[in-house]
Design a protein around this motif. Structure first.
Motif, PDB file in Angstrom:
ATOM      1  N   GLU A 290      30.205 -72.169  88.981  1.00  0.00           N
ATOM      2  CA  GLU A 290      29.118 -72.240  88.001  1.00  0.00           C
ATOM      3  C   GLU A 290      29.208 -70.993  87.113  1.00  0.00           C
ATOM      4  O   GLU A 290      28.914 -69.887  87.570  1.00  0.00           O
ATOM      5  N   PRO A 291      29.594 -71.153  85.834  1.00  0.00           N
ATOM      6  CA  PRO A 291      29.787 -69.984  84.973  1.00  0.00           C
ATOM      7  C   PRO A 291      28.559 -69.080  84.852  1.00  0.00           C
ATOM      8  O   PRO A 291      28.701 -67.877  84.716  1.00  0.00           O
ATOM      9  N   ARG A 292      27.358 -69.612  84.929  1.00  0.00           N
ATOM     10  CA  ARG A 292      26.150 -68.793  84.799  1.00  0.00           C
ATOM     11  C   ARG A 292      26.002 -67.776  85.930  1.00  0.00           C
ATOM     12  O   ARG A 292      25.266 -66.816  85.789  1.00  0.00           O
ATOM     13  N   LYS A 293      26.694 -67.996  87.031  1.00  0.00           N
ATOM     14  CA  LYS A 293      26.624 -67.046  88.142  1.00  0.00           C
ATOM     15  C   LYS A 293      27.609 -65.901  87.953  1.00  0.00           C
ATOM     16  O   LYS A 293      27.668 -64.999  88.773  1.00  0.00           O
TER      17      LYS A 293
ATOM     18  N   GLN B 211      22.299 -63.739  76.896  1.00  0.00           N
ATOM     19  CA  GLN B 211      21.531 -64.958  77.144  1.00  0.00           C
ATOM     20  C   GLN B 211      22.103 -66.174  76.422  1.00  0.00           C
ATOM     21  O   GLN B 211      21.664 -67.286  76.634  1.00  0.00           O
ATOM     22  N   ASP B 212      23.082 -65.951  75.541  1.00  0.00           N
ATOM     23  CA  ASP B 212      23.646 -67.055  74.774  1.00  0.00           C
ATOM     24  C   ASP B 212      24.910 -67.640  75.390  1.00  0.00           C
ATOM     25  O   ASP B 212      25.260 -68.767  75.139  1.00  0.00           O
ATOM     26  N   PHE B 213      25.626 -66.843  76.182  1.00  0.00           N
ATOM     27  CA  PHE B 213      26.855 -67.332  76.791  1.00  0.00           C
ATOM     28  C   PHE B 213      26.866 -66.990  78.262  1.00  0.00           C
ATOM     29  O   PHE B 213      26.516 -65.880  78.627  1.00  0.00           O
ATOM     30  N   PRO B 214      27.271 -67.864  79.129  1.00  0.00           N
ATOM     31  CA  PRO B 214      27.700 -69.217  78.815  1.00  0.00           C
ATOM     32  C   PRO B 214      26.498 -70.113  78.510  1.00  0.00           C
ATOM     33  O   PRO B 214      25.407 -69.858  78.989  1.00  0.00           O
ATOM     34  N   PRO B 215      26.714 -71.148  77.701  1.00  0.00           N
ATOM     35  CA  PRO B 215      25.605 -72.049  77.370  1.00  0.00           C
ATOM     36  C   PRO B 215      25.112 -72.802  78.598  1.00  0.00           C
ATOM     37  O   PRO B 215      25.869 -73.046  79.519  1.00  0.00           O
ATOM     38  N   SER B 216      23.846 -73.120  78.604  1.00  0.00           N
ATOM     39  CA  SER B 216      23.290 -73.837  79.762  1.00  0.00           C
ATOM     40  C   SER B 216      23.603 -75.302  79.725  1.00  0.00           C
ATOM     41  O   SER B 216      23.992 -75.857  78.772  1.00  0.00           O
TER      42      SER B 216
ATOM     43  N   GLY C  15      32.306 -69.191  97.203  1.00  0.00           N
ATOM     44  CA  GLY C  15      31.729 -68.845  95.907  1.00  0.00           C
ATOM     45  C   GLY C  15      30.822 -67.637  95.988  1.00  0.00           C
ATOM     46  O   GLY C  15      30.792 -66.798  95.084  1.00  0.00           O
ATOM     47  N   SER C  16      30.084 -67.522  97.097  1.00  0.00           N
ATOM     48  CA  SER C  16      29.180 -66.380  97.257  1.00  0.00           C
ATOM     49  C   SER C  16      29.964 -65.070  97.343  1.00  0.00           C
ATOM     50  O   SER C  16      29.511 -64.030  96.853  1.00  0.00           O
ATOM     51  N   GLN C  17      31.149 -65.126  97.923  1.00  0.00           N
ATOM     52  CA  GLN C  17      31.982 -63.931  98.011  1.00  0.00           C
ATOM     53  C   GLN C  17      32.496 -63.536  96.621  1.00  0.00           C
ATOM     54  O   GLN C  17      32.561 -62.354  96.281  1.00  0.00           O
ATOM     55  N   LEU C  18      32.822 -64.527  95.795  1.00  0.00           N
ATOM     56  CA  LEU C  18      33.263 -64.248  94.429  1.00  0.00           C
ATOM     57  C   LEU C  18      32.120 -63.670  93.603  1.00  0.00           C
ATOM     58  O   LEU C  18      32.315 -62.744  92.813  1.00  0.00           O
ATOM     59  N   GLU C  19      30.923 -64.225  93.781  1.00  0.00           N
ATOM     60  CA  GLU C  19      29.755 -63.719  93.051  1.00  0.00           C
ATOM     61  C   GLU C  19      29.461 -62.269  93.444  1.00  0.00           C
ATOM     62  O   GLU C  19      29.157 -61.434  92.586  1.00  0.00           O
TER      63      GLU C  19
ATOM     64  N   GLN D 149      35.830 -45.524  90.171  1.00  0.00           N
ATOM     65  CA  GLN D 149      35.556 -46.680  89.339  1.00  0.00           C
ATOM     66  C   GLN D 149      35.835 -47.931  90.161  1.00  0.00           C
ATOM     67  O   GLN D 149      36.970 -48.214  90.484  1.00  0.00           O
ATOM     68  N   ARG D 150      34.797 -48.654  90.524  1.00  0.00           N
ATOM     69  CA  ARG D 150      34.985 -49.899  91.262  1.00  0.00           C
ATOM     70  C   ARG D 150      35.290 -50.992  90.251  1.00  0.00           C
ATOM     71  O   ARG D 150      34.684 -51.050  89.192  1.00  0.00           O
ATOM     72  N   LYS D 151      36.231 -51.823  90.587  1.00  0.00           N
ATOM     73  CA  LYS D 151      36.605 -52.910  89.687  1.00  0.00           C
ATOM     74  C   LYS D 151      35.479 -53.915  89.586  1.00  0.00           C
ATOM     75  O   LYS D 151      34.802 -54.205  90.554  1.00  0.00           O
ATOM     76  N   GLU D 152      35.306 -54.456  88.392  1.00  0.00           N
ATOM     77  CA  GLU D 152      34.425 -55.594  88.229  1.00  0.00           C
ATOM     78  C   GLU D 152      35.321 -56.819  88.318  1.00  0.00           C
ATOM     79  O   GLU D 152      36.211 -57.004  87.498  1.00  0.00           O
ATOM     80  N   LEU D 153      35.126 -57.614  89.331  1.00  0.00           N
ATOM     81  CA  LEU D 153      36.049 -58.702  89.631  1.00  0.00           C
ATOM     82  C   LEU D 153      35.458 -60.055  89.245  1.00  0.00           C
ATOM     83  O   LEU D 153      35.124 -60.867  90.085  1.00  0.00           O
ATOM     84  N   ASN D 154      35.333 -60.289  87.960  1.00  0.00           N
ATOM     85  CA  ASN D 154      34.833 -61.547  87.440  1.00  0.00           C
ATOM     86  C   ASN D 154      36.032 -62.442  87.140  1.00  0.00           C
ATOM     87  O   ASN D 154      36.840 -62.129  86.264  1.00  0.00           O
ATOM     88  N   PRO D 155      36.185 -63.565  87.862  1.00  0.00           N
ATOM     89  CA  PRO D 155      37.370 -64.406  87.644  1.00  0.00           C
ATOM     90  C   PRO D 155      37.490 -64.918  86.210  1.00  0.00           C
ATOM     91  O   PRO D 155      38.592 -65.002  85.668  1.00  0.00           O
ATOM     92  N   PHE D 156      36.365 -65.223  85.569  1.00  0.00           N
ATOM     93  CA  PHE D 156      36.401 -65.689  84.179  1.00  0.00           C
ATOM     94  C   PHE D 156      36.925 -64.581  83.264  1.00  0.00           C
ATOM     95  O   PHE D 156      37.778 -64.818  82.412  1.00  0.00           O
ATOM     96  N   GLN D 157      36.409 -63.377  83.451  1.00  0.00           N
ATOM     97  CA  GLN D 157      36.833 -62.247  82.622  1.00  0.00           C
ATOM     98  C   GLN D 157      38.301 -61.925  82.856  1.00  0.00           C
ATOM     99  O   GLN D 157      39.035 -61.619  81.919  1.00  0.00           O
TER     100      GLN D 157
END
Length: 176
Positions: A142-145, A171-176, A94-98, A115-123
């Motif tokens: 953990e989506p907040r990460k 600050q509104d998404f993802p919800p806590s 997970g730390s590598q994904l973050e 241009q370095r890719k932003e590699l967010n799995p959710f996105q």
């Protein structure tokens, strides 16, 4: 073989000589762009080939030259994306994904900025419309990460009220 789903051919190549260490070394060979056979299998949704590679010792934590992990490619796979994520998430740190999510400052050299890719799995899952894969990601991560930059705010899109504040994170998404 992995990219085209030739499972029997892949297993034959990995089992050559009957030596597990040699098979694992072959499973982690890299293409010119740094991708491994696991990257290729994940990208095209070949679950059986990805499972065979992992079973032979393929390392899911190996990144291609641009920082892409096999898991990132599983997020954009048209076939079996959720099943591939279920297979790859437990063996990917997970730390590598973050870390792959964070934008790095551009280096002064080379002179032409890359241009370095932003590699967010959710996105990636949202961009490629693999919505069923989001459930798998939430189960393991953990989506907040994995907050997105404002131009990618899931909730507000380009009208996020948090623009320019608090480091550019919604600050509104993802919800806590």
């Amino acid at each position: 073989a992995a990219q085209h789903g030739f499972l029997t051919c892949l297993e034959t190549l990995l089992a050559e000589g009957g030596d597990y260490g040699r098979g694992a070394a072959m499973a982690n060979l890299r293409a010119e762009d740094g991708a491994t056979a696991l990257h290729m299998a994940a990208q095209v949704g070949r679950l059986d080939c990805a499972a065979a590679l992992l079973g032979c010792g393929a390392d899911a934590s190996l990144a291609a030259n641009d920082g892409t992990l096999a898991l990132h490619l599983a997020c954009i796979a048209r076939d079996q994306s959720a099943a591939l994520l279920d297979l790859l998430l437990p063996v990917t740190a997970g730390s590598q994904l973050e870390a792959a999510c964070r934008r790095l400052p551009l280096q002064p050299l080379p002179r032409l900025p890359e241009q370095r890719k932003e590699l967010n799995p959710f996105q990636l899952c949202v961009d490629w419309e693999n919505y069923s894969s989001l459930e798998v990601l939430v189960k393991h991560l953990e989506p907040r990460k994995f907050l997105t930059r404002l131009e990618g705010c899931y909730l507000h899109k380009d009208r996020c009220p948090w623009a320019g504040q608090d480091g550019g994170q919604c600050q509104d998404f993802p919800p806590s």
